[in-house]
Scaffold this motif. Structure first.
Motif, PDB file in Angstrom:
ATOM      1  N   THR A  17      -1.184  -8.873 -14.840  1.00 19.42           N
ATOM      2  CA  THR A  17      -0.122  -9.249 -13.877  1.00 19.42           C
ATOM      3  C   THR A  17      -0.251  -8.635 -12.590  1.00 19.42           C
ATOM      4  OG1 THR A  17       1.559  -9.209 -15.779  1.00 19.42           O
ATOM      5  CG2 THR A  17       2.349  -9.241 -13.826  1.00 19.42           C
ATOM      6  N   TRP A  18      -0.027  -9.771 -11.623  1.00 18.72           N
ATOM      7  CA  TRP A  18      -0.049  -9.340 -10.147  1.00 18.72           C
ATOM      8  C   TRP A  18       1.271  -8.085  -9.945  1.00 18.72           C
ATOM      9  CZ3 TRP A  18      -3.291  -9.712  -6.047  1.00 18.72           C
ATOM     10  CH2 TRP A  18      -2.843  -9.616  -4.916  1.00 18.72           C
ATOM     11  N   THR A  19       0.929  -6.987  -9.098  1.00 16.82           N
ATOM     12  CA  THR A  19       1.834  -6.275  -8.787  1.00 16.82           C
ATOM     13  C   THR A  19       1.774  -6.030  -7.335  1.00 16.82           C
ATOM     14  OG1 THR A  19       0.209  -4.015  -8.972  1.00 16.82           O
ATOM     15  CG2 THR A  19       1.627  -4.863 -11.000  1.00 16.82           C
ATOM     16  N   GLY A  20       0.634  -6.053  -6.681  1.00 14.69           N
ATOM     17  CA  GLY A  20       0.682  -6.168  -5.153  1.00 14.69           C
ATOM     18  C   GLY A  20       0.456  -4.652  -4.624  1.00 14.69           C
ATOM     19  N   TYR A  21       0.749  -3.735  -5.602  1.00 13.42           N
ATOM     20  CA  TYR A  21       0.515  -2.148  -5.242  1.00 13.42           C
ATOM     21  C   TYR A  21      -0.600  -1.837  -4.351  1.00 13.42           C
ATOM     22  CZ  TYR A  21       4.233  -1.936  -8.661  1.00 13.42           C
ATOM     23  OH  TYR A  21       5.425  -1.985  -9.417  1.00 13.42           O
ATOM     24  N   GLY A  22      -1.657  -2.628  -4.337  1.00 13.59           N
ATOM     25  CA  GLY A  22      -2.665  -2.350  -3.588  1.00 13.59           C
ATOM     26  C   GLY A  22      -2.530  -2.529  -2.039  1.00 13.59           C
ATOM     27  N   GLY A  23      -1.383  -2.836  -1.477  1.00 11.81           N
ATOM     28  CA  GLY A  23      -1.226  -2.840  -0.099  1.00 11.81           C
ATOM     29  C   GLY A  23      -1.597  -4.162   0.707  1.00 11.81           C
ATOM     30  N   ASN A  24      -2.414  -5.157   0.095  1.00 17.11           N
ATOM     31  CA  ASN A  24      -2.731  -6.250   0.626  1.00 17.11           C
ATOM     32  C   ASN A  24      -2.497  -7.530  -0.456  1.00 17.11           C
ATOM     33  OD1 ASN A  24      -5.131  -6.330  -1.278  1.00 17.11           O
ATOM     34  ND2 ASN A  24      -6.252  -5.017   0.266  1.00 17.11           N
ATOM     35  N   TYR A  25      -2.899  -8.659  -0.077  1.00 16.89           N
ATOM     36  CA  TYR A  25      -2.567  -9.912  -1.020  1.00 16.89           C
ATOM     37  C   TYR A  25      -3.947 -10.480  -1.396  1.00 16.89           C
ATOM     38  CZ  TYR A  25       2.124  -9.700   0.940  1.00 16.89           C
ATOM     39  OH  TYR A  25       3.396  -9.323   1.496  1.00 16.89           O
ATOM     40  N   LEU A  26      -4.944  -9.436  -1.561  1.00 19.06           N
ATOM     41  CA  LEU A  26      -6.299  -9.992  -2.009  1.00 19.06           C
ATOM     42  C   LEU A  26      -6.539  -9.854  -3.485  1.00 19.06           C
ATOM     43  CD1 LEU A  26      -8.546  -8.462   0.970  1.00 19.06           C
ATOM     44  CD2 LEU A  26      -7.639 -10.515   0.643  1.00 19.06           C
ATOM     45  N   TRP A  27      -7.158 -10.951  -4.003  1.00 20.29           N
ATOM     46  CA  TRP A  27      -7.541 -10.841  -5.306  1.00 20.29           C
ATOM     47  C   TRP A  27      -8.282  -9.854  -5.870  1.00 20.29           C
ATOM     48  CZ3 TRP A  27      -5.899 -15.061  -8.883  1.00 20.29           C
ATOM     49  CH2 TRP A  27      -6.359 -15.225 -10.341  1.00 20.29           C
ATOM     50  N   SER A  28      -9.386  -9.508  -5.023  1.00 17.61           N
ATOM     51  CA  SER A  28     -10.206  -8.637  -5.360  1.00 17.61           C
ATOM     52  C   SER A  28      -9.958  -6.988  -5.154  1.00 17.61           C
ATOM     53  CB  SER A  28     -11.496  -8.764  -4.262  1.00 17.61           C
ATOM     54  OG  SER A  28     -11.150  -8.349  -2.876  1.00 17.61           O
ATOM     55  N   THR A  29      -8.841  -6.707  -4.847  1.00 17.47           N
ATOM     56  CA  THR A  29      -8.351  -5.470  -4.710  1.00 17.47           C
ATOM     57  C   THR A  29      -7.876  -5.002  -6.292  1.00 17.47           C
ATOM     58  OG1 THR A  29      -7.734  -5.632  -2.579  1.00 17.47           O
ATOM     59  CG2 THR A  29      -6.627  -3.716  -3.758  1.00 17.47           C
ATOM     60  N   PRO A  30      -8.445  -3.999  -6.939  1.00 15.36           N
ATOM     61  CA  PRO A  30      -8.026  -3.659  -8.295  1.00 15.36           C
ATOM     62  C   PRO A  30      -6.608  -3.211  -8.377  1.00 15.36           C
ATOM     63  CG  PRO A  30     -10.290  -2.861  -7.776  1.00 15.36           C
ATOM     64  CD  PRO A  30      -9.669  -3.412  -6.447  1.00 15.36           C
ATOM     65  N   ASP A  31      -6.238  -2.336  -7.351  1.00 14.41           N
ATOM     66  CA  ASP A  31      -4.807  -1.950  -7.486  1.00 14.41           C
ATOM     67  C   ASP A  31      -3.634  -2.973  -7.489  1.00 14.41           C
ATOM     68  OD1 ASP A  31      -5.573   0.815  -7.865  1.00 14.41           O
ATOM     69  OD2 ASP A  31      -5.599   1.357  -5.567  1.00 14.41           O
ATOM     70  N   ASN A  32      -3.963  -4.058  -7.125  1.00 17.75           N
ATOM     71  CA  ASN A  32      -3.070  -5.144  -7.097  1.00 17.75           C
ATOM     72  C   ASN A  32      -2.633  -5.766  -8.604  1.00 17.75           C
ATOM     73  OD1 ASN A  32      -2.581  -5.407  -4.294  1.00 17.75           O
ATOM     74  ND2 ASN A  32      -4.442  -6.648  -3.799  1.00 17.75           N
ATOM     75  N   TRP A  33      -3.422  -5.102  -9.386  1.00 22.09           N
ATOM     76  CA  TRP A  33      -2.991  -5.488 -10.935  1.00 22.09           C
ATOM     77  C   TRP A  33      -2.852  -4.505 -11.749  1.00 22.09           C
ATOM     78  CZ3 TRP A  33      -3.564 -10.688 -11.013  1.00 22.09           C
ATOM     79  CH2 TRP A  33      -4.436 -11.437  -9.913  1.00 22.09           C
ATOM     80  N   SER A  34      -2.114  -5.137 -12.794  1.00 16.90           N
ATOM     81  CA  SER A  34      -1.236  -4.162 -13.539  1.00 16.90           C
ATOM     82  C   SER A  34      -2.398  -3.138 -14.356  1.00 16.90           C
ATOM     83  CB  SER A  34      -0.500  -4.943 -14.780  1.00 16.90           C
ATOM     84  OG  SER A  34      -1.223  -5.794 -15.340  1.00 16.90           O
ATOM     85  N   THR A  35      -3.681  -3.835 -14.620  1.00 22.24           N
ATOM     86  CA  THR A  35      -4.684  -2.916 -15.285  1.00 22.24           C
ATOM     87  C   THR A  35      -5.431  -2.202 -14.253  1.00 22.24           C
ATOM     88  OG1 THR A  35      -5.943  -4.857 -14.979  1.00 22.24           O
ATOM     89  CG2 THR A  35      -4.723  -4.915 -17.217  1.00 22.24           C
ATOM     90  N   LYS A  36      -5.160  -2.321 -13.211  1.00 19.08           N
ATOM     91  CA  LYS A  36      -5.817  -1.615 -12.178  1.00 19.08           C
ATOM     92  C   LYS A  36      -7.406  -1.920 -11.764  1.00 19.08           C
ATOM     93  CE  LYS A  36      -2.488   1.283 -10.930  1.00 19.08           C
ATOM     94  NZ  LYS A  36      -1.819   1.000  -9.713  1.00 19.08           N
ATOM     95  N   LYS A  37      -7.593  -3.241 -12.399  1.00 26.37           N
ATOM     96  CA  LYS A  37      -9.043  -3.840 -12.525  1.00 26.37           C
ATOM     97  C   LYS A  37      -8.692  -5.225 -12.208  1.00 26.37           C
ATOM     98  CE  LYS A  37     -10.818  -0.812 -16.050  1.00 26.37           C
ATOM     99  NZ  LYS A  37     -11.338  -0.985 -17.529  1.00 26.37           N
TER     100      LYS A  37
END
Length: 371
Positions: A50-70
């Motif tokens: 699931t997308w969380t957006g915790y990576g601080g941007n809106y990029l698909w390639s940022t691991p921290d944007n996902w619930s699995t951190k991957k």
């Protein structure tokens, strides 16, 4: 006697030890298998990203944007994007089943690869490439952009409501895909289009393109099933047509040509172009020579000849007019083809030129030629 009793006791102890050993081995095996091969329900629970957006941007390639951190990997399960966010695809993604309530933007030089059951309810902006793998893919929030859509075999692309402007190409790689326009969708296709097309009764599809000879992006040959509104800005050729109802309108010529099936059940053909049934023709000059009192005179006449004179063994096109309701169309040319009328009144608004055959079944209705 004592010796026999001792041997029997030892035998019973050996049997008991064997049973205990087997039980222990079974427990060890169960523990090992559980650790190495997790239960199915556990795999299902961890198969959704699931997308969380915790990576601080809106990029698909940022691991921290996902619930699995991957970043989601190939066929990992379901990728969920919630409503209210816009995710930018900035890489070539692995094939995933996407359940998107929000919006998607595919960046230039990036690609989004979708598997069966994917849907996007928000808006799609495609500046790169969207790949459709085998299965059904549904869009309901509209789309725009110059990007390319590539359809694999047995792929169904469903546009179910919204406004779509496709400036890029829509390509069916193996002639086994289809595009279905349903609901109140309003679709404009400005690029190359190669796929079967189905249009629902409340939907509208507009083709804007330049089909001049030599243009690699010309869209000319289509296989269509229509119940809605279909408009062409230039000439079009139908290789298959099931005109169920609605309107087909063209500023250029509408031609039925090929080995496919052509059926007109209900609906109206409109437009300023000609309606042509049969082999395509072109105008050429035919010269005749006359000898009058020793002087040679040359007279040139314009004649209509098949574009491909060698194509003489192909089957004759046949348009079947089978619906019970009234139908009308503009200028008509029938070139070495058969028009079979077995239902409803048919009105030709302008001149009718017949170089083929008309078959009119008894009791089918009237054929009216206004000019």
């Amino acid at each position: 006697m004592t010796e026999l009793f001792s041997e029997d006791l030892m035998f019973k102890k050996a049997v008991l030890f064997s049973k205990i050993r087997n039980v222990v081995l079974c427990l060890i095996t169960v523990i090992f298998c559980t650790a190495v091969f997790p239960p199915t329900h556990a795999a299902t629970q961890t198969g959704t990203v699931t997308w969380t957006g915790y990576g601080g941007n809106y990029l698909w390639s940022t691991p921290d944007n996902w619930s699995t951190k991957k970043v989601p990997v190939t066929y990992q399960g379901i990728v969920v994007i919630p409503e209210g966010v816009t995710v930018q695809v900035d890489i070539n993604t692995a094939p995933i089943q996407l359940q998107c309530e929000g919006n998607i933007t595919v960046n230039d030089n990036a690609a989004l690869s979708l598997t069966d059951g994917s849907f996007i309810k928000g808006k799609l902006v495609n500046n790169g490439t969207v790949y459709f793998n085998k299965g059904t893919h549904t869009f309901s929030g509209g789309a725009q952009g110059p990007g390319v859509y590539t359809l694999n075999t047995e792929t169904k692309m469903v546009l179910d409501g919204g406004t779509y402007v496709f400036d890029g190409d829509i390509r069916d790689l193996y002639d086994g895909a289809s595009v279905h326009v349903t609901g109140d969708s309003d679709v404009t296709i400005n690029g190359y289009f190669k796929s079967r097309l189905s249009i629902g009764k409340d939907a509208k599809v507009t083709f804007n393109y330049d089909n001049q000879m030599g243009n690699t992006k010309m869209t000319r040959e289509l296989s269509v099933e229509n119940e809605g509104t279909l408009f062409f800005s230039n000439d079009v050729i139908f290789t298959n047509l099931n005109f169920i109802s609605g309107i087909i309108e063209s500023k250029g010529n509408i031609t039925l040509h090929g080995n496919g099936s052509f059926k007109w059940q209900e609906g109206t053909f409109k437009g300023s172009g000609n309606f042509i049934v049969g082999r395509l023709r072109e105008t050429k000059l035919q010269y005749k020579f006359y000898n009058i009192l020793g002087y040679i005179f040359v007279v040139a006449d314009e004649v209509q000849v098949p574009i491909n004179d060698k194509d003489t063994d192909k089957p004759v096109e046949k348009l079947e007019i089978i619906g019970k309701g009234p139908k009308e169309m503009n200028l008509v040319f029938v070139n070495e083809a058969v028009v079979k009328i077995s239902g409803g009144d048919v009105t030709f608004n302008n001149k009718l030129t017949n170089r083929g055959e008309f078959h009119i079944a008894d009791g089918s209705g009237k054929v009216i030629v206004k000019k």
